[in-house]
Motif scaffolding. Structure first.
Motif, PDB file in Angstrom:
ATOM      1  N   GLU A   1     -33.514  -4.346 116.610  1.00  0.00           N
ATOM      2  CA  GLU A   1     -33.485  -5.416 115.622  1.00  0.00           C
ATOM      3  C   GLU A   1     -33.764  -4.892 114.217  1.00  0.00           C
ATOM      4  N   MET A   2     -34.783  -4.040 114.072  1.00  0.00           N
ATOM      5  CA  MET A   2     -35.270  -3.650 112.751  1.00  0.00           C
ATOM      6  C   MET A   2     -34.688  -2.341 112.225  1.00  0.00           C
ATOM      7  N   GLY A   3     -34.242  -1.490 113.109  1.00  0.00           N
ATOM      8  CA  GLY A   3     -33.840  -0.148 112.716  1.00  0.00           C
ATOM      9  C   GLY A   3     -35.011   0.819 112.900  1.00  0.00           C
ATOM     10  N   ALA A   4     -34.700   2.098 113.017  1.00  0.00           N
ATOM     11  CA  ALA A   4     -35.696   3.105 113.381  1.00  0.00           C
ATOM     12  C   ALA A   4     -36.819   3.244 112.342  1.00  0.00           C
ATOM     13  N   ILE A   5     -36.481   3.295 111.080  1.00  0.00           N
ATOM     14  CA  ILE A   5     -37.495   3.523 110.039  1.00  0.00           C
ATOM     15  C   ILE A   5     -38.464   2.342 109.965  1.00  0.00           C
ATOM     16  N   ARG A   6     -37.945   1.126 109.944  1.00  0.00           N
ATOM     17  CA  ARG A   6     -38.824  -0.057 109.888  1.00  0.00           C
ATOM     18  C   ARG A   6     -39.662  -0.172 111.160  1.00  0.00           C
TER      19      ARG A   6
ATOM     20  N   GLY B   1     -46.400  -8.827 118.288  1.00  0.00           N
ATOM     21  CA  GLY B   1     -46.524  -9.746 117.151  1.00  0.00           C
ATOM     22  C   GLY B   1     -45.205  -9.902 116.413  1.00  0.00           C
ATOM     23  N   ALA B   2     -44.501  -8.794 116.206  1.00  0.00           N
ATOM     24  CA  ALA B   2     -43.190  -8.859 115.550  1.00  0.00           C
ATOM     25  C   ALA B   2     -42.204  -9.633 116.412  1.00  0.00           C
ATOM     26  N   TRP B   3     -42.240  -9.408 117.724  1.00  0.00           N
ATOM     27  CA  TRP B   3     -41.338 -10.123 118.643  1.00  0.00           C
ATOM     28  C   TRP B   3     -41.598 -11.621 118.594  1.00  0.00           C
ATOM     29  N   PHE B   4     -42.872 -11.996 118.493  1.00  0.00           N
ATOM     30  CA  PHE B   4     -43.231 -13.408 118.373  1.00  0.00           C
ATOM     31  C   PHE B   4     -42.657 -13.985 117.076  1.00  0.00           C
TER      32      PHE B   4
ATOM     33  N   LEU C   1     -39.973 -17.018 116.707  1.00  0.00           N
ATOM     34  CA  LEU C   1     -40.209 -18.200 115.861  1.00  0.00           C
ATOM     35  C   LEU C   1     -39.093 -18.415 114.853  1.00  0.00           C
ATOM     36  N   PHE C   2     -38.564 -17.335 114.323  1.00  0.00           N
ATOM     37  CA  PHE C   2     -37.540 -17.431 113.285  1.00  0.00           C
ATOM     38  C   PHE C   2     -36.130 -17.259 113.826  1.00  0.00           C
ATOM     39  N   LYS C   3     -35.984 -17.324 115.163  1.00  0.00           N
ATOM     40  CA  LYS C   3     -34.677 -17.334 115.817  1.00  0.00           C
ATOM     41  C   LYS C   3     -33.810 -16.113 115.475  1.00  0.00           C
ATOM     42  N   ARG C   4     -34.417 -14.935 115.466  1.00  0.00           N
ATOM     43  CA  ARG C   4     -33.623 -13.725 115.267  1.00  0.00           C
ATOM     44  C   ARG C   4     -32.704 -13.559 116.471  1.00  0.00           C
ATOM     45  N   PRO C   5     -31.506 -13.017 116.291  1.00  0.00           N
ATOM     46  CA  PRO C   5     -30.534 -12.911 117.393  1.00  0.00           C
ATOM     47  C   PRO C   5     -31.058 -12.176 118.628  1.00  0.00           C
ATOM     48  N   VAL C   6     -31.902 -11.184 118.445  1.00  0.00           N
ATOM     49  CA  VAL C   6     -32.386 -10.386 119.571  1.00  0.00           C
ATOM     50  C   VAL C   6     -33.251 -11.203 120.523  1.00  0.00           C
ATOM     51  N   THR C   7     -33.760 -12.338 120.093  1.00  0.00           N
ATOM     52  CA  THR C   7     -34.665 -13.125 120.932  1.00  0.00           C
ATOM     53  C   THR C   7     -34.056 -14.447 121.394  1.00  0.00           C
ATOM     54  N   ARG C   8     -32.758 -14.567 121.400  1.00  0.00           N
ATOM     55  CA  ARG C   8     -32.125 -15.836 121.783  1.00  0.00           C
ATOM     56  C   ARG C   8     -32.537 -16.319 123.165  1.00  0.00           C
ATOM     57  N   LEU C   9     -32.731 -15.387 124.091  1.00  0.00           N
ATOM     58  CA  LEU C   9     -33.063 -15.781 125.457  1.00  0.00           C
ATOM     59  C   LEU C   9     -34.562 -15.959 125.674  1.00  0.00           C
ATOM     60  N   ILE C  10     -35.367 -15.504 124.740  1.00  0.00           N
ATOM     61  CA  ILE C  10     -36.823 -15.586 124.901  1.00  0.00           C
ATOM     62  C   ILE C  10     -37.369 -16.511 123.833  1.00  0.00           C
ATOM     63  N   LYS C  11     -37.974 -17.577 124.241  1.00  0.00           N
ATOM     64  CA  LYS C  11     -38.507 -18.581 123.323  1.00  0.00           C
ATOM     65  C   LYS C  11     -39.902 -18.205 122.856  1.00  0.00           C
ATOM     66  N   ALA C  12     -40.292 -18.720 121.707  1.00  0.00           N
ATOM     67  CA  ALA C  12     -41.598 -18.426 121.128  1.00  0.00           C
ATOM     68  C   ALA C  12     -42.732 -18.821 122.073  1.00  0.00           C
TER      69      ALA C  12
ATOM     70  N   ILE D   1     -42.311 -11.113 107.523  1.00  0.00           N
ATOM     71  CA  ILE D   1     -41.709 -10.594 106.282  1.00  0.00           C
ATOM     72  C   ILE D   1     -40.276 -10.132 106.541  1.00  0.00           C
ATOM     73  N   TYR D   2     -40.084  -9.404 107.620  1.00  0.00           N
ATOM     74  CA  TYR D   2     -38.745  -8.939 107.975  1.00  0.00           C
ATOM     75  C   TYR D   2     -37.789 -10.125 108.171  1.00  0.00           C
ATOM     76  N   CYS D   3     -38.231 -11.129 108.911  1.00  0.00           N
ATOM     77  CA  CYS D   3     -37.384 -12.303 109.172  1.00  0.00           C
ATOM     78  C   CYS D   3     -37.051 -13.052 107.886  1.00  0.00           C
ATOM     79  N   LEU D   4     -38.038 -13.221 107.020  1.00  0.00           N
ATOM     80  CA  LEU D   4     -37.789 -13.928 105.755  1.00  0.00           C
ATOM     81  C   LEU D   4     -36.776 -13.186 104.892  1.00  0.00           C
ATOM     82  N   ILE D   5     -36.869 -11.866 104.871  1.00  0.00           N
ATOM     83  CA  ILE D   5     -35.896 -11.066 104.108  1.00  0.00           C
ATOM     84  C   ILE D   5     -34.504 -11.231 104.718  1.00  0.00           C
ATOM     85  N   CYS D   6     -34.416 -11.190 106.052  1.00  0.00           N
ATOM     86  CA  CYS D   6     -33.115 -11.353 106.729  1.00  0.00           C
ATOM     87  C   CYS D   6     -32.531 -12.738 106.497  1.00  0.00           C
TER      88      CYS D   6
END
Length: 147
Positions: free
Chosen positions: A28-33, A74-77, A81-92, A130-135
């Motif tokens: 989801e985030m890329g290696a550096i992040r 924590g990031a996965w949560f 919460l912000f409905k990132r594509p990687v978590t479509r099958l896993i709810k908050a 922060i990552y989700c808000l930027i996306c």
């Protein structure tokens, strides 16, 4: 302490979680992040432990990647919460149940530095938000944000 472990079972359990959860978060985030989030979460876990020791006067040995691992949770949560594509099958809610269970278990076992878990979780969640808000902002600017 993030790179030290008490025994082979300890390092094995952390590595299994990193293999599966780490791969999802890195995708989801890329290696550096991902590396930055993991390291900041681990450092935050150590700092939370030091603060709790100072306040309570109770000192614990800390070793392990748990602060970083909880940071990934924590990031996965935040992603859930912000409905990132990687978590479509896993709810908050499902992620929250796992987190609550792990935190309660940590505080029940006196050999676990539970504040390292909380510190990592806090840093990972803030980093994920922060990552989700930027996306979301980038997606809105491109006209592809979905509610």
């Amino acid at each position: 302490s993030m790179f030290l472990h008490m025994d082979i079972e300890h390092i094995f359990s952390n590595m299994v979680i990193l293999l599966f959860l780490g791969g999802l978060v890195e995708k989801e985030m890329g290696a550096i992040r991902y590396i930055a989030l993991y390291m900041l979460s681990g450092i935050s876990g150590v700092l939370f432990t030091f603060i709790s020791e100072y306040i309570t006067g109770e000192y614990v040995y800390i070793a392990g990647a748990s602060g970083g691992v909880f940071g990934l949770l924590g990031a996965w949560f935040a992603f859930a919460l912000f409905k990132r594509p990687v978590t479509r099958l896993i709810k908050a809610g499902a992620v929250a149940v796992v987190l609550i269970f792990m935190i309660v278990q940590g505080f029940r076992d006196t050999s676990i530095a539970s504040y390292a878990h909380l510190g990592g979780l806090f840093a990972g969640f803030i980093g994920g938000v922060i990552y989700c808000l930027i996306c979301i902002k980038k997606d809105r600017n491109r006209g592809i944000y979905e509610d």
